[in-house]
Design an enzyme around this catalytic site. Structure first.
Site, PDB file in Angstrom:
ATOM      1  NE  ARG A 209      -3.782  -2.242  -0.059  1.00 44.23           N
ATOM      2  CZ  ARG A 209      -3.556  -3.356  -0.753  1.00 44.23           C
ATOM      3  NH1 ARG A 209      -2.449  -3.470  -1.486  1.00 44.23           N
ATOM      4  NH2 ARG A 209      -4.407  -4.350  -0.745  1.00 44.23           N
TER       5      ARG A 209
ATOM      6  CB  SER B 228      -9.886  -1.951   3.439  1.00 47.48           C
ATOM      7  OG  SER B 228     -10.393  -3.101   2.791  1.00 47.48           O
TER       8      SER B 228
ATOM      9  CD  GLU C  18      -5.978   0.048   2.493  1.00 53.78           C
ATOM     10  OE1 GLU C  18      -6.691  -0.073   1.481  1.00 53.78           O
ATOM     11  OE2 GLU C  18      -5.516  -0.931   3.116  1.00 53.78           O
TER      12      GLU C  18
END
Length: 304
Positions: free
Chosen positions: A178, A229, A299
């Site tokens: 990520r 998410s 996130e």
């Protein structure tokens, strides 16, 4: 004169056909449907307009915020007193550049890019079909799902640095979970990218895309606004699993709620504010840390 008045004049003189809106609600441009107004929002048609616009902004002493499809953002209720440049409105060109290679603009949606590849008989982007963001945003955070991620298919990124345009490849992109070289460097603007895929049967690729989308719909609360998410996956575990085991499904603050369908998602169940979401995220982090000793890292990107 105020900065935006000076910018308005510069755009009128140098980019007369550029579409620019004033006091734009970020609720209209983020998947969370949260956020105050952006002072100015521009919608460049191509890379050339974007580069020129960045130069004009620099002359005004401002750093624009680059927006794709706004699917991983939580924008403050106070809004953004700057220029927001939305690439996903028009910068969506894509073309084949070889038997198994594509080149696309940063603003193209990952879903459209995956369909283009499928129709060309190219496999490798099936995982991206259900990711609601843009190519630029996907590269920035090395988006992934179901075992695939952008680092597996992106071979080169064309980006605008403060000193000019560069073409980054391989290790220069610094892909990790990520993250990429672009993650914490807002001064670098992704213009487009080249992708290398593999030959495949269009019908088989389509079937895989449909299967992944069905699995996504079954397990995720796609019927509610969210940013996907909410937390990154902690080492050796899953955020949703820890949150569910802590008994936090359905926990609500204002209009924000931990999804009862998938605990890894914070959703907007009705006119949530940014403050609602932040307070809920903080509560979840606190409870999970107390019970399991794991600090969940968001996130979703919080702006500013």
């Amino acid at each position: 004169m105020l900065w935006y008045e000076i910018l308005d004049q510069k755009i009128k003189e140098n980019l007369p056909d550029l579409s620019v809106e004033q006091e734009v609600s970020m609720k209209r441009h983020t998947s969370f449907r949260v956020g105050g107004a952006a002072r100015r929002m521009a919608f460049p048609k191509n890379r050339e307009q974007l580069v020129i616009l960045m130069g004009l902004a620099q002359e005004c002493g401002i750093r624009p915020f680059i927006l794709g499809k706004g699917t991983n953002l939580l924008v403050d209720d106070a809004g953004l007193d700057t220029l927001v440049i939305k690439t996903a409105e028009h910068m969506s060109a894509v073309r084949s550049t070889g038997d198994v290679t594509l080149e696309a603009d940063a603003g193209i949606s990952l879903a459209r890019l995956a369909v283009f590849a499928q129709q060309a008989g190219l496999a490798g982007l099936e995982f991206a079909h259900g990711i609601p963001g843009s190519l630029g945003g996907g590269i920035c955070m090395n988006a992934g799902a179901y075992g695939g991620e952008m680092s597996q298919v992106v071979t080169e990124v064309t980006a605008l640095f403060p000193d000019g345009i560069r073409h980054l490849t391989g290790e220069e992109l610094q892909f990790s979970y990520r993250r990429s070289i672009f993650s914490n460097q807002p001064e670098i603007v992704i213009l487009g990218a080249a992708l290398r895929l593999t030959k495949g049967d269009p019908l088989e690729i389509r079937a895989k895309m449909d299967d992944l989308m069905a699995r996504r719909k079954q397990s995720q609360p796609l019927e509610y606004p969210s940013a996907g998410s909410t937390f990154k996956r902690p080492i050796g575990n899953y955020a949703g699993t820890l949150i569910e085991k802590t008994g936090l499904k359905g926990l609500t603050v204002g209009g924000a709620q931990v999804s009862e369908k998938h605990a890894g998602f914070v959703i907007n169940i009705g006119d949530a504010t940014c403050e609602d979401v932040k307070r809920l995220i903080t509560q979840v982090q606190k409870r999970v840390l107390e019970q399991w000793g794991v600090l969940l890292e968001p996130e979703v990107k919080m702006i500013p």
